[in-house]
Design an enzyme around this catalytic site. Structure first.
Site, PDB file in Angstrom:
ATOM      1  N   GLU A   1       4.871   3.049   2.270  1.00 24.00           N
ATOM      2  CA  GLU A   1       5.339   3.620   3.536  1.00 24.00           C
ATOM      3  C   GLU A   1       6.348   2.710   4.221  1.00 24.00           C
ATOM      4  OE1 GLU A   1       1.170   5.994   4.463  1.00 24.00           O
ATOM      5  OE2 GLU A   1       1.421   3.917   5.093  1.00 24.00           O
TER       6      GLU A   1
ATOM      7  N   ASP B   1      -6.579   3.964   5.983  1.00 23.84           N
ATOM      8  CA  ASP B   1      -6.812   4.469   7.332  1.00 23.84           C
ATOM      9  C   ASP B   1      -7.896   3.661   8.040  1.00 23.84           C
ATOM     10  OD1 ASP B   1      -4.908   6.466   6.952  1.00 23.84           O
ATOM     11  OD2 ASP B   1      -6.400   7.930   6.271  1.00 23.84           O
TER      12      ASP B   1
END
Length: 182
Positions: free
Chosen positions: A16, A167
Site C-alpha cells: 500500500e 488491520d
C-alpha cells in the site's frame, strides 16, 4: 488531495505504501523491500519522513503514518502531535503475535524474530543505525521534526490465524496512541 485533507493518521503495509508513493508521483524510494521481499527499515523510515514533510501543512490534516510489515512496524508522526507512540507500537506487535498464534501467553520459543538486532533507519544524511534487544518492546528516534517508534514483530512459528493481522496491528497502534491535535 483527496485523502490527506481529511485524515490525521493513515496505516499502510509495504504494498500500500509503494502504491501510494507511486500515485503521488514518487518519493525517496521506488521499492521498499529488499531481495528477500522483506521491508527495508531505512527505506520505510525515509519514506514516512518524506510523506510527513511533503503532505503536512495547512492543506492537510495528516500528522501520523503507521507502517506494518511481517518483520516490523513503525509509527512516524509530526512532533508534539501524538503521544504514547512507544507503547502503541509495542502493543500492536504483541496483538499481531498473539492473534496469529491464538495464544495470549506466548513464550519466545513460540515465535521468531526476523528483524536484525542492529538495523539502519536512515541511509541519508545523517545515517542512523539503531540497536534492539530482543526483549525490548520498541525503539524510538527523531529526525527533523518527526518522531518515530519501531517495534519488531514476533512471528508466530505455528500460526493459527493470519486474517486481519494488518488491520489488528494498525487498530491497536491507533488505540494506544494519544492525539494531541495540531
Amino acid at each position: 488531495e483527496k485523502v490527506f485533507p481529511y485524515v490525521d493518521s493513515i496505516g499502510l503495509n509495504e504494498q500500500e505504501l509503494e502504491l501510494l508513493v507511486d500515485a503521488v508521483g514518487g518519493g525517496p524510494h521506488v521499492s521498499l523491500v529488499n531481495k528477500a521481499s522483506i521491508a527495508d527499515t531505512a527505506k520505510v523510515s525515509e519514506t514516512l519522513f518524506w510523506m510527513l514533510k511533503t503532505f503536512t501543512g495547512p492543506e492537510s490534516r495528516l500528522s501520523r503514518v503507521h507502517f506494518h510489515s511481517l518483520t516490523f512496524h513503525t509509527i512516524g508522526h509530526v512532533e508534539d502531535t501524538w503521544a504514547n507512540t512507544r507503547r502503541a507500537v509495542a502493543a500492536g506487535s504483541w496483538t499481531c503475535s498473539t492473534r496469529a498464534c491464538q495464544n495470549e501467553n506466548l513464550t519466545f520459543d513460540q515465535v521468531t524474530l526476523q528483524l536484525q538486532s542492529s538495523f539502519p533507519v536512515s541511509t541519508s544524511s545523517p545515517p542512523l543505525t539503531l540497536n534492539l534487544d530482543a526483549k525490548q518492546g520498541s525503539v524510538g528516534w527523531s529526525r527533523g521534526g518527526v518522531d518515530f517508534h519501531l517495534a519488531p514483530v514476533y512471528i508466530c512459528n505455528s500460526p493459527q490465524s493470519t486474517v486481519g493481522l494488518g488491520d489488528s496491528i494498525s487498530a491497536t497502534g491507533l488505540f494506544y496512541s494519544v492525539f494531541n491535535g495540531r
